[in-house]
Design an enzyme around this catalytic site. Structure first.
Site, PDB file in Angstrom:
ATOM      1  N   ASP A 166      -0.725  -7.351   9.232  1.00 52.09           N
ATOM      2  CA  ASP A 166      -1.238  -7.404   7.873  1.00 52.09           C
ATOM      3  C   ASP A 166      -2.918  -7.291   8.264  1.00 52.09           C
ATOM      4  OD1 ASP A 166      -1.945  -8.110   5.317  1.00 52.09           O
ATOM      5  OD2 ASP A 166      -1.105 -10.258   5.444  1.00 52.09           O
TER       6      ASP A 166
HETATM    7  C1  BGC Z   1      -1.854  -9.040   2.290  1.00 50.19           C
HETATM    8  C2  BGC Z   1      -0.859  -8.182   2.620  1.00 50.19           C
HETATM    9  C3  BGC Z   1      -1.104  -6.723   1.968  1.00 50.19           C
HETATM   10  C4  BGC Z   1      -2.293  -6.407   2.596  1.00 50.19           C
HETATM   11  C5  BGC Z   1      -2.900  -4.897   2.449  1.00 50.19           C
HETATM   12  C6  BGC Z   1      -3.346  -8.574   2.825  1.00 50.19           C
HETATM   13  O1  BGC Z   1      -4.340  -9.378   2.334  1.00 50.19           O
HETATM   14  O2  BGC Z   1      -1.629 -10.514   2.758  1.00 50.19           O
HETATM   15  O3  BGC Z   1       0.611  -8.629   1.765  1.00 50.19           O
HETATM   16  O4  BGC Z   1      -0.028  -5.746   2.026  1.00 50.19           O
HETATM   17  O5  BGC Z   1      -3.256  -7.317   2.246  1.00 50.19           O
HETATM   18  O6  BGC Z   1      -3.322  -5.150   0.771  1.00 50.19           O
END
Ligand code: BGC
Length: 794
Positions: A222
């Site tokens: 993530d």
């Molecule tokens: C989220 C993810 C997301 C990523 C990219 C993170 O803060 O938890 O679900 O894909 O950001 O935007």
């Protein structure tokens, strides 16, 4: 092409590591020498944002994932995936960051709307359908967030303690299903599980996911979840994203050189990245770009997801010919919340509000709107064309309202490092004399000029506030200024950014005219309802209630919306309440209104689908993928606040309806609940260990759809001697074992064969064990509406 993995031998260590390390917010670097193009990733489950996350780069916006799950239709999920796969190709995206299969463990979970269900089987099947659809278009997916990201509080650091059995039977199950369906990617979560951050969690990422399940795709962190160079490399992670604060790159090269990370492990990761690149057309043959236009799917999906929770005296569907005046009430009736907040947001090409949908569908009928109660804590953007200048880069362009938002790339290819601020300039002609309120939200220091007046705003970027916090929980500052109706004024908002913030811009200049009193709004709505044939009240949550980055603190509808419903229902017995919320809210007036339709976050064609369902050209096809409580204190799990950095899932496998059953409490609406416009007669059920065959007849007068739900329940004495410990642990009273969506014309009979997976009969006790003994198999309309039962002995 030869095996893309063979290319690894041609690469230097630096090149290999570069392919595992984000080069910016959304992509990996290209290596033209081996024919590798830059691999681009983008959120998220309801649309495809693209690398700009910008209003001028819109994307189709489907209903929220919970809505998709409410269709209980795997084929529809696959169609949704196909559309978003095409949309990805249109926008040059190779990997779509979704779906989200964390479980709806508690309705307080901030990203509940982005998850499918409280049930692992329903979540896994829907996710597998979606992933298959996206990948059919040659686009990758990352099922996320592995694992235990079922709440948001302290999500970056919390250690979630989950027992081995709950992990296997419940939380890992949807991931395992997607891997079995051939998913090409997994995103590891921010949180830790059982003592190890997920990005470095070897026992789960390497041992379970890769070695035991045979996953041959990539594990992507993530965004900023990977913090430990060696731990992440040894713990099964393949790609660390994004470039910002990335622990890999040169640090990983050094770790390999020092012997802390074996180079063979790097080679395995690179092989996985190259395999993914070949699958999605970033290596070797380039896939053609796609065109997407005019899909009916957002509208169809929405009506198929709406759950008709209550329909007294067949209030719905409404008969258009019998209507002369319809009152559509609520702030969200004209400003529907069509998608949830956080990284799942996209800018839809258009939004049809509930009010607009009804106006379009009811020509000749007087469709009036009254706000009634406004739950939105932030003022809506000043709705006039606005000129935007990116200061420092001198790039100027127009936007339709005084609001902008970019995370990552900026418009016109502008270099974020060059941007020192932005300026919004517009001309506004007030309709009324009096004190107008302007509201500024965004990051940085602001100066607002309205006509000749300079209004102090100052900084909205307190020291120590992180980027993600600013983005997910923005602040708003309000000022008032006296204006004269009909006299245009120039409005100029100048924003100075802190250095390095050029790629995180989300600024809104809100406005509210004078003379809006809460009492006055309520009285106006009651009056409108009294004079109408039917009152349709749209209530719901706001972005400050349901979003990524924080959990909910209450299940009540925000503002005075409950009072609004009660007062409107007292004025008009034909009151239909439309609930525009991504996750359960309390409905204390549920027994006092004629009908309740739960519409989730319904996507761009919200109003079209709502008119289809209210006026009966479509049936509300949804069934609840999650239990709706009567009172907050009845919810079996409400704990989302970690203590001393940890949170234990002490309830083990008992979440969702499994927990409600165990507590013996009746919810307001049970799992699987949802009414239609026809009725069904279940005629026969034949069950074996591998399938349930159900025959049912449409016994009503209209074409209709039904979701046949199959539950199994242990019957009789619990067997002894199961598993290595010889003691059968407590099992839920019943659980979902299979389901199928069917459709039939009046009088028509359909037979469905519903496969029952081997896992139906198994528990985890240091390995999978089938539990022999007697079971009851139930064919049901909903968990609390069983229609036929059969007995079975394993
Ligand atoms: C989220 C993810 C997301 C990523 C990219 C993170 O803060 O938890 O679900 O894909 O950001 O935007």
């Amino acid at each position: 092409m030869t095996d893309p993995g063979d290319l690894v031998g041609l690469l230097s260590l630096e090149e290999k590591v570069s392919l595992l390390t984000g080069q910016d917010f959304w992509s990996l670097p290209a290596l033209p020498r081996i024919g590798l193009r830059s691999l681009v990733m983008s959120d998220g489950p309801v649309g495809v944002r693209g690398t700009g996350w910008a209003p001028e780069d819109p994307s189709v916006a489907l209903p929220s994932p919970t809505a998709l799950a409410a269709t209980w239709d795997v084929e529809l999920a696959r169609e949704a995936g196909r559309l978003l796969g095409l949309e990805s190709r249109r926008k040059g995206v190779h990997v779509l960051l979704g779906p989200t299969v964390n479980l709806q463990r508690t309705p307080l979970g901030g990203r509940h709307f982005e998850c499918y269900s409280e049930d692992p089987l329903l979540s896994g099947e829907l996710a597998a359908g979606f992933v298959t659809g996206v990948q059919e278009q040659g686009v990758g997916t990352t099922v996320k967030h592995l694992v235990g990201n079922d709440f948001e509080t302290e999500r970056m650091t919390v250690d979630v303690r989950i027992g081995e059995r709950a992990l296997r039977e419940v939380y890992l199950a949807p991931f395992e299903r997607v891997v079995a369906a051939g998913g090409w990617g997994v995103m590891s979560a921010y949180n830790g599980v059982n003592g190890l951050p997920m990005a470095s969690n070897g026992p789960l990422q390497q041992d379970v996911l890769k070695d035991e399940w045979g996953f041959d795709g990539v594990v992507v962190s993530d965004w900023r979840a990977a913090r430990d160079t060696v731990g992440a490399a040894l713990g099964g992670l393949d790609i660390a994203m994004p470039a910002l604060e990335n622990p890999w790159g040169p640090k990983l090269v050094s770790a390999v050189r020092s012997g802390a990370v074996p180079e063979e492990l790097i080679d395995d990761k690179v092989r996985r990245v190259l395999r993914l690149a070949a699958r999605v057309g970033a290596l070797g043959e380039e896939r053609p770009a796609a065109e997407v236009s005019g899909s009916e799917l957002p509208r169809e999906l929405a009506s198929r997801s709406f759950v008709l929770a209550r329909n007294e005296h067949f209030t719905l569907p409404l008969e258009p010919a019998a209507l002369t005046r319809v009152a559509v009430i609520g702030a969200l009736a004209t400003d529907a919340r069509v998608l949830g907040g956080g990284s799942a947001q996209v800018t839809p090409p258009h939004v049809v509000s509930p009010w607009e949908g009804l106006v379009r569908a009811l020509p000749g009928v007087d469709v009036v709107h009254a706000v009634g109660a406004d739950p939105r804590p932030f003022l809506p953007a000043l709705a006039v064309p606005t000129t935007v200048t990116l200061l420092g880069a001198d790039h100027t362009f127009e936007v339709p309202a005084a609001a902008v938002r970019w995370i990552g790339n900026l418009p016109g290819g502008t270099d974020p490092a060059a941007v020192t601020g932005i300026e919004l300039v517009t001309t506004f002609t007030p309709l009324e004399d009096g004190e107008h309120t302007f509201a500024v939200s965004g990051f940085g220091t602001f100066e607002l000029r309205v006509g000749d007046e300079t209004l102090p705003i100052g900084t909205l970027h307190p020291a120590g506030t992180g980027r993600a916090d600013l983005l997910l929980a923005p602040r708003e500052h309000r000022v008032t200024v006296a204006l004269t109706g009909g006299v245009p004024v120039e409005v100029k908002l100048r924003q100075t950014l802190q250095p390095g913030m050029g790629h995180t811009i989300a600024t809104t200049l809100g406005h509210q005219p004078p003379g809006v009193s809460a009492e006055g709004l309520l009285a106006e709505a009651v009056e409108a309802a009294r004079e109408a044939d039917v009152a349709i009240v749209v209530v719901g949550t706001t972005e400050q209630v349901e979003s990524e980055g924080f959990d909910r603190t209450s299940l009540s509808l925000p503002g005075r919306q409950d009072e609004l419903v009660v007062r409107v229902a007292a004025a008009n017995p034909r009151t239909v309440v439309v609930v525009n919320a991504g996750s359960p809210v309390l409905l204390p007036w549920a027994h006092d209104v004629a009908a309740i339709l739960l519409t989730w976050f319904p996507g761009q064609d919200a109003g079209l689908a709502l008119a289809d369902v209210l006026l009966g050209s479509e049936e509300p096809g949804g069934r609840l993928p999650t239990t709706w409580p009567r009172r907050e204190q009845d919810c079996p799990i409400l704990e989302v606040r970690p203590r001393d950095g940890g949170l234990s899932y002490d309830e083990d496998v008992f979440l969702g309806y499994r927990a409600w059953d165990r507590a013996g409490t009746a919810p307001l609406y049970a799992f699987g609940h949802g009414l239609g416009y026809t009725s069904w007669h279940y005629e026969s059920l034949v069950a074996t260990a591998t399938e349930a065959v159900v025959t049912l007849r449409n016994a009503g007068a209209r074409f209709g759809r039904e979701v046949v739900q199959v539950y199994v329940a242990p019957a009789g004495e619990a067997p002894v001697g199961v598993g290595p410990h010889g003691m059968l642990p407590e099992r839920p009273q019943r659980w979902l074992a299979g389901f199928a969506a069917v459709a039939a014309h009046p009088g028509e009979t359909v037979t469905v064969r519903i496969p029952l997976p081997a896992r139906t009969w198994q528990i985890w006790d240091a390995g999978w064990h089938t539990v022999p003994g007697a079971y009851t198999v139930v064919a049901a309309h909903a968990l609390d509406d069983p229609r036929l039962t059969a007995s079975l002995t394993l």
